[in-house]
Design a protein around this motif. Structure first.
Motif, PDB file in Angstrom:
ATOM      1  N   GLY A 125     -49.798 -24.329  27.133  1.00 63.29           N
ATOM      2  CA  GLY A 125     -50.485 -23.178  26.568  1.00 63.29           C
ATOM      3  C   GLY A 125     -50.169 -21.900  27.329  1.00 63.29           C
ATOM      4  O   GLY A 125     -49.945 -20.846  26.732  1.00 63.29           O
ATOM      5  N   TRP A 126     -50.148 -22.005  28.655  1.00 58.67           N
ATOM      6  CA  TRP A 126     -49.814 -20.832  29.465  1.00 58.67           C
ATOM      7  C   TRP A 126     -48.385 -20.373  29.193  1.00 58.67           C
ATOM      8  O   TRP A 126     -48.119 -19.172  29.093  1.00 58.67           O
ATOM      9  N   SER A 127     -47.460 -21.331  29.073  1.00 59.78           N
ATOM     10  CA  SER A 127     -46.071 -20.979  28.784  1.00 59.78           C
ATOM     11  C   SER A 127     -45.963 -20.262  27.444  1.00 59.78           C
ATOM     12  O   SER A 127     -45.204 -19.296  27.303  1.00 59.78           O
ATOM     13  N   PHE A 128     -46.738 -20.718  26.460  1.00 59.68           N
ATOM     14  CA  PHE A 128     -46.726 -20.063  25.151  1.00 59.68           C
ATOM     15  C   PHE A 128     -47.210 -18.623  25.260  1.00 59.68           C
ATOM     16  O   PHE A 128     -46.606 -17.697  24.707  1.00 59.68           O
ATOM     17  N   VAL A 129     -48.309 -18.425  25.991  1.00 55.97           N
ATOM     18  CA  VAL A 129     -48.879 -17.080  26.125  1.00 55.97           C
ATOM     19  C   VAL A 129     -47.991 -16.189  26.975  1.00 55.97           C
ATOM     20  O   VAL A 129     -47.694 -15.044  26.607  1.00 55.97           O
ATOM     21  N   GLU A 130     -47.533 -16.718  28.110  1.00 61.91           N
ATOM     22  CA  GLU A 130     -46.769 -15.895  29.050  1.00 61.91           C
ATOM     23  C   GLU A 130     -45.362 -15.599  28.544  1.00 61.91           C
ATOM     24  O   GLU A 130     -44.909 -14.446  28.578  1.00 61.91           O
TER      25      GLU A 130
END
Length: 204
Positions: A125-130
């Protein structure tokens, strides 16, 4: 420093299975089941990538491809789960019984580490957002390309893991072998992470 946090979270989330092997007596099935669940997470974010990348252009692809992907990828993942259950699980029903969706769900729930699964979800999820949103990767990828990413990662990584798991079963699941399997998974994840974001123009 762009993308470094997502890479660090990816490695950290993958270290939890190593703790599971060392402290919680995880076996090959517990590891492969967790990695299978991670592919489900990757598929969910793959759908999000298709929708976002097709929101301004290729509207038809942005709407049709996620539905097609959900059916096709979902069927493939169910077949993959059946392979894992039959080859590695000690939770099979009695001989002659049918392993259907209900039995498969029970086996997943009984053998899955939810803490490790949540950590993997947070990582992706963080990779998607970042990366995908914050670094505007969605402007440099089409819905078709976004659909191909989960397949590309899953096929290479999990063929290697299943083959490795088979040899571990045959050798009695030695601790060193389980640790090596986790380390191989971490190495493959880092390689795919760096390659994907480098191709999309994001330094890692």
């Amino acid at each position: 420093m762009i993308g470094r946090v997502s890479l660090a979270l990816l490695v950290a989330a993958n270290l939890l299975p190593l703790i599971g092997v060392l402290l919680w007596d995880w076996d090959v099935f517990a590891l492969l089941l967790l990695f299978w669940c991670e592919n489900v997470i990757i598929g969910l974010f793959g759908i999000a990538r298709m929708v976002v990348s097709g929101s301004e252009e290729n509207t038809f692809e942005g709407l049709f491809l996620p539905v097609f992907f959900l059916v096709h990828y979902g069927g493939f993942m169910f077949g993959h789960l059946m392979v894992l259950v039959f080859m590695y699980s000690n939770s099979l029903p009695e001989a002659g019984s049918i392993v259907g969706p209900a039995n498969s769900y029970r086996i997943v729930v009984e053998n899955l580490s939810w803490v490790a699964l949540i950590a993997l979800f947070v990582s992706h999820g963080w990779s998607f957002v970042e990366n995908f949103m914050g670094n505007r990767e969605h402007e440099r990828i089409t819905p078709r390309e976004a659909m191909a990413l989960p397949y590309r990662r899953m096929m290479i990584t999990h063929v290697a893991l299943i083959v490795g798991g088979f040899f571990l079963i045959e050798s009695g699941q030695p601790l060193a072998g389980l640790i090596l399997l986790v380390l191989m998974k971490i190495a493959l994840d880092v390689i795919f992470h760096r390659r994907e974001h480098k191709r999309l123009g994001v330094p890692t």
